[in-house]
Design an enzyme around this catalytic site. Structure first.
Site, short mmCIF file in Angstrom:
data_model
loop_
_atom_site.label_atom_id
_atom_site.label_comp_id
_atom_site.label_asym_id
_atom_site.label_seq_id
_atom_site.Cartn_x
_atom_site.Cartn_y
_atom_site.Cartn_z
N HIS A 65 0.92 -1.22 0.11
CA HIS A 65 0.09 0.05 0.16
C HIS A 65 1.01 1.21 0.06
O HIS A 65 2.14 1.07 0.39
CB HIS A 65 -1.00 0.12 1.21
CG HIS A 65 -0.31 0.16 2.54
ND1 HIS A 65 0.29 -1.23 2.95
CD2 HIS A 65 0.27 1.00 3.54
CE1 HIS A 65 0.71 -1.00 4.07
NE2 HIS A 65 0.86 0.41 4.29
N CYS A 238 2.30 3.21 11.81
CA CYS A 238 3.33 2.63 10.78
C CYS A 238 3.26 3.90 9.78
O CYS A 238 2.76 5.00 9.87
CB CYS A 238 2.43 1.62 10.39
SG CYS A 238 0.98 1.98 9.16
#
Length: 735
Positions: A65, A238
């Protein structure tokens, strides 16, 4: 999520063998629908995100992603692989692959829906249903939430779809899968997320509607015999804040319910974050940080037992983290100000040995010191170039500076560089302590490093001061203190006590022995000559080429720069610096030459990297050879070490000297014996190039084996061109 994934974005028979090929196959579907405008540009963004941290998760899931300017609208593509694709997960290849594409300026609503998908992936019933679905449209409907997730043992998603069941909203389905509704983190009120019953424990019952208040007795039920439950607050984050952030939050919440604790999570994702209620933080008994980027407003959690790990640890072993932080609380271990680890060089999780932690602490100090070395060293070298070899005897430029004289400019550069060099040991010590104990370690570390300079303990004294400073702070943080004192611990008590202890040890106890050891090492280096100097050059060359910018490389480089980071470096120290820089230039230059001489032994991507390696090698950036070493370490690394050893030995034998700690060929005019120095580099490059070509050729010519690149088989000449063309198409994602 209705527009985010459609049947055209689903590939139930994904045939890709690599993660790059899988990303390309799914991205091509996005391009076909106009969701991505530049395929190669988007794939480069995906690859850059993948380089930060592998996106494979335990359980056979890969979630590449990224945010990208080449994405027109938030899009999700799904692929199912029969053979599996390696995305770096510890338990093996992934068979369920989700490619998440978010625009560079994606709005919060879309990102919260993406976070809901990430939470769904922690639900085994959801992933099992995806493994059994037989139609792309049904798979898309299941991911969108148009169809409910069938419980274990129920009919397949296809049959559910055929039955025409009512379609709840995406938010309702997400909640039914064990995740919060829609916005995920935004519904955290600090009390309900850790105590609500797990809707998956009793399949026949319908899940609670999103936002429904829990029963008054639920909180008490979570305790033991009427006692209040153990309370934990957690933060997850993250690098992109899209997937891992929310998966870690979901895993921790589930583990908290199973352990009978009240666990409230603050996911700090790309869509922003809702701060935990200060009352909830104050009432918490412990803190868990599962993050790969700095925790925002970390000071809120000061004075509590803390576990600080990477985000994937929060996904893969949440129960262990809960048990660990409960043990810390039972022992009374608290942290002052923040967790005992830095955002850049964390000490690692609790399972790492002290050797691994020590290496990370030392590398934290070195990484912050290197810019001072480069800036100060190059300024000093330029000062000598402009002002001559007596520039170090020039008066202060504050007292004497003539705008039209080169000597004055040389003196100016030299004196600025000397000031920058004066920070080396304090910065090294300060950031070693920072790597151990975060910001509270900075003060004793810098104080100890400055004392090391004062007593002429040098580089060795800085190492000792940093380790002692960090250790003292960690020891103080373990002491139980009254709640009233916790607020002043990080700004008053810890700096005061730790600086006094470190100063006492450096001045009175260990400073003098370290200074004597430093003097002895300097005298030994200055006395090296003949075969001893050549052997030292060979050893330094081997170290520089062993891990190409890694810890061993940095040890050799730091050893060399420490020798010239003094007012009047000796001849031996400058010879060592020259040998280290020459050897570090060999691997990238050799790989560049090898790709030019025998390009057929390398992939198209490697040949492109070879062009960049010319510049990187010439600039003394050893990391330019890392792509080659990563693809074929058993051939590239030994060959690089052989060439580096030859160059280091020859540089010492030729008596080449160097005052600058960096610069590559751009500081050749500042090198003593520059022509022989270039001969030493050329010899090492030729050795490494020859060995790499021979080793790769032997592999390529083995019976029945593929070529060294692993992509071109031994095909007949008539098919060779077609095979290469196909291989190059596969590799263009990395290019």
């Amino acid at each position: 999520m209705s527009d985010m994934i459609t049947a055209e974005l689903v590939d139930l028979d994904l045939s890709a063998d690599t993660k790059e090929a899988a990303a390309r196959a799914l991205a091509e579907r996005m391009v076909a629908l106009g969701r991505v405008t530049d395929l190669d540009g988007f794939l480069a963004d995906v690859a850059a995100r993948e380089a930060q941290m592998p996106t494979g998760l335990d359980g056979g899931i890969g979630i590449p992603h990224c945010r990208s300017a080449h994405v027109t609208e938030p899009t999700l593509a799904f692929g199912r692989s029969a053979r599996g694709v390696d995305f770096g997960a510890a338990d093996g290849p992934a068979d369920l692959i989700f490619l998440i594409a978010a625009p560079a300026g994606a709005d919060d609503a879309h990102l919260t829906i993406l976070s809901s998908l990430a939470r769904q992936l922690m639900n085994s019933e959801f992933t099992d249903a995806l493994r059994g679905v037989g139609d792309p449209a049904a798979a898309a409907a299941l991911i969108r939430g148009d169809e409910p997730v069938p419980p274990a043992g129920a009919a397949s998603p296809d049959s559910v779809a055929a039955a025409g069941a009512a379609s709840p909203t995406a938010a309702t389905v997400t909640a039914g899968a064990g995740a919060p509704a829609g916005a995920g983190a935004d519904r955290r009120d600090g009390a309900d997320s850790g105590t609500e019953a797990d809707s998956r424990t009793e399949a026949p019952e319908q899940p609670e509607a999103p936002g429904q208040p829990e029963a008054p007795g639920d909180v008490e039920a979570s305790g033991r015999a009427g006692e209040p439950a153990f309370r934990i607050v957690a933060v997850t984050s993250c690098p992109t804040g899209i997937a891992h952030t929310y998966m870690a939050a979901e895993a921790l919440e589930n583990a908290g319910r199973e352990a009978g604790v009240e666990l409230t999570v603050e996911p700090q994702g790309s869509a922003g974050f809702t701060r935990l209620d200060p009352a909830v933080v104050a009432a918490a008994d412990a803190v868990i940080f599962a993050h790969d980027v700095p925790v925002r407003e970390k000071e809120r959690f000061a004075g509590k037992p803390t576990v600080d790990v990477g985000v994937k640890a929060g996904i893969n072993r949440p129960a262990e983290l809960i048990a660990e932080v409960r043990e810390k609380a039972a022992r009374g271990e608290v942290t002052a100000g923040s967790a005992p680890a830095t955002p850049v060089e964390r000490a690692g999780d609790s399972h790492e040995g002290y050797g691994t932690k020590l290496r990370k602490w030392l590398m934290s100090g070195v990484s912050y010191m290197v810019p001072f070395v480069a800036a100060g060293g190059l300024l000093i070298a330029l000062g000598f170039a402009l002002g001559g070899y007596k520039v170090d005897k020039a008066p202060s430029v504050m007292d004497h500076f003539l705008w039209t004289q080169a000597d004055s400019w040389g003196a100016l550069l030299f004196q600025i560089g000397g000031v920058a060099f004066g920070f080396l040991v304090p910065v090294l010590a300060g950031y070693i302590a920072y790597g151990m104990a975060d910001r509270p370690g900075l003060v004793p570390g810098f104080v100890g490093g400055s004392i090391a300079l004062t007593i002429n303990a040098g580089f060795l004294g800085g190492l000792a001061a940093g380790l002692i400073g960090g250790g003292v702070v960690l020891a103080i943080q373990r002491v139980r203190v009254p709640a009233a004192l916790r607020g002043i611990m990080p700004v008053v008590v810890i700096p005061l006590i730790s600086s006094a202890i470190v100063g006492f040890l450096m001045f009175v106890v260990i400073g003098k022995p370290i200074a004597e050891a430093q003097k002895g090492m300097t005298d030994w280096l200055n006395g090296l000559s003949g075969s001893n100097a050549i052997l030292l050059g060979m050893l330094l060359g081997l170290m520089m080429c062993f891990d190409l910018g890694g810890p061993v490389n940095k040890v050799a480089y730091t050893f060399a720069t420490a020798g010239i980071a003094v007012a009047g470096p000796g001849d031996a120290a400058m010879k060592i610096m020259a040998a280290v820089m020459a050897a570090g230039m060999v691997p990238p230059l050799a790989m560049a030459l090898a790709t030019t001489v025998r390009g057929t032994l390398f992939t198209r991507t490697e040949r492109e990297n070879g062009k960049a390696a010319w510049v990187l090698g010439a600039s003394f950036i050893s990391e330019g050879a890392i792509p080659f070493a990563a693809a074929d370490p058993l051939r590239v690394i030994p060959a690089s070490m052989a060439g580096g050893a030859v160059t280091g030995a020859l540089s010492m034998a030729f008596g080449a000297t160097l005052r600058a700690p960096h610069g590559g060929i751009f500081v050749v005019p500042l090198i003593g014996n520059p022509l022989l120095y270039l001969v030493a580099i050329a010899a090492g490059v030729c050795v490494t190039t020859t060995l790499v070509i021979v080793l790769k050729s032997l592999r390529a010519s083995a019976p029945g084996a593929a070529t060294a690149t692993g992509e071109d088989s031994a095909v007949p000449a008539a098919a060779e061109t077609a095979a290469k063309t196909a291989a190059e198409k596969k590799e263009s994602v990395a290019a």
